[in-house]
Design a protein around this motif. Sequence first.
Motif, PDB file in Angstrom:
ATOM      1  N   VAL A 265       0.746  -1.326  -0.130  1.00 60.62           N
ATOM      2  CA  VAL A 265      -0.023   0.025   0.013  1.00 60.62           C
ATOM      3  C   VAL A 265       0.760   1.205   0.044  1.00 60.62           C
ATOM      4  CG1 VAL A 265      -1.943   1.312   1.239  1.00 60.62           C
ATOM      5  CG2 VAL A 265      -1.879  -1.183   1.388  1.00 60.62           C
ATOM      6  N   VAL A 266       1.819   1.252   0.903  1.00 61.40           N
ATOM      7  CA  VAL A 266       2.775   2.396   0.998  1.00 61.40           C
ATOM      8  C   VAL A 266       4.289   1.861   0.601  1.00 61.40           C
ATOM      9  CG1 VAL A 266       4.023   4.058   2.537  1.00 61.40           C
ATOM     10  CG2 VAL A 266       1.602   3.653   2.670  1.00 61.40           C
ATOM     11  N   SER A 267       4.795   2.665  -0.322  1.00 61.94           N
ATOM     12  CA  SER A 267       6.236   2.090  -0.761  1.00 61.94           C
ATOM     13  C   SER A 267       7.330   2.679   0.201  1.00 61.94           C
ATOM     14  CB  SER A 267       6.228   2.070  -2.223  1.00 61.94           C
ATOM     15  OG  SER A 267       5.423   1.461  -2.879  1.00 61.94           O
ATOM     16  N   GLY A 268       7.120   3.814   0.511  1.00 63.22           N
ATOM     17  CA  GLY A 268       8.325   4.576   1.237  1.00 63.22           C
ATOM     18  C   GLY A 268       7.490   5.933   1.831  1.00 63.22           C
ATOM     19  N   ILE A 269       8.506   6.400   2.785  1.00 67.63           N
ATOM     20  CA  ILE A 269       8.264   7.359   3.676  1.00 67.63           C
ATOM     21  C   ILE A 269       9.245   8.609   3.352  1.00 67.63           C
ATOM     22  CG2 ILE A 269       7.896   8.439   5.952  1.00 67.63           C
ATOM     23  CD1 ILE A 269       6.181   5.922   5.709  1.00 67.63           C
ATOM     24  N   ALA A 270       8.765   9.625   2.566  1.00 70.18           N
ATOM     25  CA  ALA A 270       9.916  10.766   2.445  1.00 70.18           C
ATOM     26  C   ALA A 270       9.502  11.831   3.317  1.00 70.18           C
ATOM     27  CB  ALA A 270       9.386  11.416   0.937  1.00 70.18           C
ATOM     28  N   PHE A 271      10.730  12.611   3.594  1.00 64.83           N
ATOM     29  CA  PHE A 271      10.360  13.811   4.456  1.00 64.83           C
ATOM     30  C   PHE A 271      11.273  14.827   3.919  1.00 64.83           C
ATOM     31  CE2 PHE A 271      13.535  10.966   6.170  1.00 64.83           C
ATOM     32  CZ  PHE A 271      14.725  11.705   6.555  1.00 64.83           C
ATOM     33  N   ASN A 272      11.089  16.129   4.591  1.00 59.83           N
ATOM     34  CA  ASN A 272      11.862  17.401   3.915  1.00 59.83           C
ATOM     35  C   ASN A 272      11.901  18.531   4.947  1.00 59.83           C
ATOM     36  OD1 ASN A 272      13.028  19.373   2.677  1.00 59.83           O
ATOM     37  ND2 ASN A 272      11.347  19.508   1.184  1.00 59.83           N
ATOM     38  N   ARG A 273      13.314  18.653   5.662  1.00 60.18           N
ATOM     39  CA  ARG A 273      13.268  19.701   6.558  1.00 60.18           C
ATOM     40  C   ARG A 273      13.601  21.087   5.867  1.00 60.18           C
ATOM     41  NH1 ARG A 273      16.663  15.219   8.978  1.00 60.18           N
ATOM     42  NH2 ARG A 273      16.265  14.744  11.217  1.00 60.18           N
ATOM     43  N   GLY A 274      13.674  21.041   4.774  1.00 57.94           N
ATOM     44  CA  GLY A 274      14.206  22.369   4.046  1.00 57.94           C
ATOM     45  C   GLY A 274      12.758  23.349   3.874  1.00 57.94           C
ATOM     46  N   GLU A 275      11.973  23.250   4.296  1.00 55.45           N
ATOM     47  CA  GLU A 275      10.532  24.179   4.204  1.00 55.45           C
ATOM     48  C   GLU A 275      10.480  25.020   5.253  1.00 55.45           C
ATOM     49  OE1 GLU A 275       7.203  22.524   2.005  1.00 55.45           O
ATOM     50  OE2 GLU A 275       8.425  21.209   0.731  1.00 55.45           O
ATOM     51  N   GLY A 350       5.677  33.891  10.031  1.00 54.76           N
ATOM     52  CA  GLY A 350       6.456  32.850   9.557  1.00 54.76           C
ATOM     53  C   GLY A 350       7.011  31.907  10.482  1.00 54.76           C
ATOM     54  N   ASN A 351       7.267  30.519   9.985  1.00 56.98           N
ATOM     55  CA  ASN A 351       8.009  29.418  10.828  1.00 56.98           C
ATOM     56  C   ASN A 351       8.790  28.910  10.063  1.00 56.98           C
ATOM     57  OD1 ASN A 351       8.142  27.624  12.462  1.00 56.98           O
ATOM     58  ND2 ASN A 351       6.178  26.929  12.796  1.00 56.98           N
ATOM     59  N   THR A 352       9.787  28.437  10.627  1.00 51.22           N
ATOM     60  CA  THR A 352      10.927  27.788   9.768  1.00 51.22           C
ATOM     61  C   THR A 352      11.116  26.566  10.649  1.00 51.22           C
ATOM     62  OG1 THR A 352      12.840  28.980  11.041  1.00 51.22           O
ATOM     63  CG2 THR A 352      12.260  29.684   9.009  1.00 51.22           C
ATOM     64  N   ASN A 353      10.493  26.264  11.676  1.00 48.01           N
ATOM     65  CA  ASN A 353      10.643  25.050  12.587  1.00 48.01           C
ATOM     66  C   ASN A 353       9.886  23.989  12.135  1.00 48.01           C
ATOM     67  OD1 ASN A 353      13.048  26.107  13.783  1.00 48.01           O
ATOM     68  ND2 ASN A 353      11.675  27.315  15.221  1.00 48.01           N
ATOM     69  N   ILE A 354       9.629  23.919  10.822  1.00 49.14           N
ATOM     70  CA  ILE A 354       8.543  22.778  10.383  1.00 49.14           C
ATOM     71  C   ILE A 354       9.216  21.583   9.701  1.00 49.14           C
ATOM     72  CG2 ILE A 354       6.581  24.242  10.414  1.00 49.14           C
ATOM     73  CD1 ILE A 354       6.976  24.219   7.221  1.00 49.14           C
ATOM     74  N   ALA A 355       8.541  20.713   9.389  1.00 46.10           N
ATOM     75  CA  ALA A 355       9.024  19.560   8.610  1.00 46.10           C
ATOM     76  C   ALA A 355       7.988  18.776   7.909  1.00 46.10           C
ATOM     77  CB  ALA A 355       9.698  18.354   9.167  1.00 46.10           C
ATOM     78  N   LYS A 356       8.126  18.304   6.623  1.00 47.60           N
ATOM     79  CA  LYS A 356       7.364  17.772   5.732  1.00 47.60           C
ATOM     80  C   LYS A 356       7.301  16.100   5.723  1.00 47.60           C
ATOM     81  CE  LYS A 356       6.997  18.369   1.495  1.00 47.60           C
ATOM     82  NZ  LYS A 356       6.956  18.832  -0.118  1.00 47.60           N
ATOM     83  N   VAL A 357       6.388  15.499   6.124  1.00 45.93           N
ATOM     84  CA  VAL A 357       6.587  14.016   6.333  1.00 45.93           C
ATOM     85  C   VAL A 357       5.335  13.481   5.180  1.00 45.93           C
ATOM     86  CG1 VAL A 357       6.318  11.817   7.519  1.00 45.93           C
ATOM     87  CG2 VAL A 357       7.356  13.973   8.496  1.00 45.93           C
ATOM     88  N   SER A 358       5.834  12.523   4.438  1.00 44.87           N
ATOM     89  CA  SER A 358       4.688  12.058   3.238  1.00 44.87           C
ATOM     90  C   SER A 358       4.843  10.356   3.199  1.00 44.87           C
ATOM     91  CB  SER A 358       5.257  12.785   1.888  1.00 44.87           C
ATOM     92  OG  SER A 358       5.395  13.964   1.862  1.00 44.87           O
ATOM     93  N   ILE A 359       3.633   9.976   2.992  1.00 49.66           N
ATOM     94  CA  ILE A 359       3.669   8.459   2.640  1.00 49.66           C
ATOM     95  C   ILE A 359       3.387   8.436   1.162  1.00 49.66           C
ATOM     96  CG2 ILE A 359       2.995   7.751   4.967  1.00 49.66           C
ATOM     97  CD1 ILE A 359       0.056   7.646   4.094  1.00 49.66           C
ATOM     98  N   VAL A 360       3.878   7.507   0.552  1.00 47.19           N
ATOM     99  CA  VAL A 360       3.820   7.415  -1.056  1.00 47.19           C
ATOM    100  C   VAL A 360       3.725   5.682  -1.581  1.00 47.19           C
ATOM    101  CG1 VAL A 360       5.151   7.702  -3.183  1.00 47.19           C
ATOM    102  CG2 VAL A 360       5.673   9.347  -1.422  1.00 47.19           C
ATOM    103  N   GLY A 361       2.726   5.715  -2.401  1.00 51.15           N
ATOM    104  CA  GLY A 361       2.709   4.149  -2.727  1.00 51.15           C
ATOM    105  C   GLY A 361       1.545   4.214  -3.963  1.00 51.15           C
ATOM    106  N   ILE A 362       1.913   3.512  -4.912  1.00 52.22           N
ATOM    107  CA  ILE A 362       0.916   3.431  -6.079  1.00 52.22           C
ATOM    108  C   ILE A 362      -0.288   2.350  -5.418  1.00 52.22           C
ATOM    109  CG2 ILE A 362       2.279   3.858  -7.971  1.00 52.22           C
ATOM    110  CD1 ILE A 362       2.379   0.697  -8.370  1.00 52.22           C
ATOM    111  N   GLY A 363       0.072   1.470  -4.478  1.00 51.72           N
ATOM    112  CA  GLY A 363      -1.071   1.052  -4.022  1.00 51.72           C
ATOM    113  C   GLY A 363      -2.170   1.733  -3.285  1.00 51.72           C
ATOM    114  N   MET A 364      -1.789   2.975  -2.768  1.00 53.07           N
ATOM    115  CA  MET A 364      -2.928   3.910  -2.273  1.00 53.07           C
ATOM    116  C   MET A 364      -4.195   4.001  -3.119  1.00 53.07           C
ATOM    117  SD  MET A 364      -0.019   6.318  -0.442  1.00 53.07           S
ATOM    118  CE  MET A 364      -1.610   7.430   0.254  1.00 53.07           C
TER     119      MET A 364
END
Length: 421
Positions: A265-275, A350-364
């Motif tokens: 269902v989910v193939s991977g977890i991506a994240f980004n501290r740079g936003e 504004g707020n620079t102390n955030i992160a983005k977390v994502s679930i990815v998968g074609i099974g979704m």
Amino acid sequence: MALIVHKYGGTSMGSPERIRNVAKRVAKWARAGHQMVVVPSAMSGETNRLLGLASELAPSSAKTSYYRELDMLAATGEQASSALLAIALQAEGMDAISYAGWQVPVRTDSAFTKARIESIDDVRVRKDLDAGRVVIITGFQGIDPEGHVTTLGRGGSDTSAVAVAAAMKADECLIYTDVDGVYTTDPRVVPAAKRLGTVSFEEMLEMASLGSKVLQIRSVEFAGKYKVPMRVLSSFTPWDIDLAEEAKSGTLITFEEDEKMEKAVVSGIAFNRGEAKISVLGVPDTPGIAAGILGPVADANIEVDMIIQNISKDGKTDFSFTVNQGDYQRALELLRDKVAPALGASEVVGNTNIAKVSIVGIGMRSHVGVASTMFRTLSQEGVNIQMISTSEIKTSVVIDEKYLELAVRALHTAFGLDKSE
């Protein structure tokens, strides 16, 4: 005989010994009968060193002419590594020649420091290949319509390699890096992360756009548009590994989805501290308000990611969106100085102390309740969600940066990725 493109990252080119190993690996492929085009990055740390020198000498206010010189400077890193690799190949008994992007030529637009490739003339390269030479082309750079050297932005060598592979209709583009493939998430955050044998183009595109650092997103876009077969594999395996084994190692980015892939269902977890998040508060809730806020931001060449507009109260609403941290200060000043006064907004925060977390998968696509599992898992860990964005095969959330690693580990376990084969 196949036409193969190899791309090597900065760590792979980081010393004379590593360059020698790259040359031995490329020579192995060439001796097996393949036509070889190689796209190297600058030696590890070289681009940072050059840009650091420029920063010390930079004018107080940067103009287009300054960014033009940055590209002239930064492009020399790849020029040096390409020439060194050609020399190392010659020492291996191979006929090799290197070209800077402008010599091929790789034609781009004029957006200095983040140009986009428009076309590649492959006549010169094909002539060399037909003569039995290994051709090395500098990554990361090209030439604009006025003849100025341009660079493609960080990670641009990936894009160069895929674009060359597309232009020449290569049989495969192999991206050699310091990891041995694409993982379910960053193994430094989740030691139980597993390497994926295959990943669909769509999933890789989402992962790249959502913060996975394995491939630059534009390289994946190119691969998808021109159906370039890609493989991510390690440059730190012994150079004399059996070629057939090497050709099947790493992670294949495929355009053919099968039932096995959809079972995950989910193939991977991506994240980004740079936003960073910016909120424009108390703007009139009238038609055109989003364009009034985001239009000037786009005109300033600032990319916007996630967007939320709150429900109207007393004819006023709040508008929030995320930008790259490198653009944060510029966007904040633009909104405070020009946009907010023009729209009658009450405040810009504004707020620079955030992160983005994502679930990815074609099974979704074919499974319900995936997003609710994500939200429930984060709730159980006490992680508050600030923003949500979804597409057919991914769900992204913005959270406090301090909870990033906790969230990634919890989601990796919740979706059974610790147990994936």
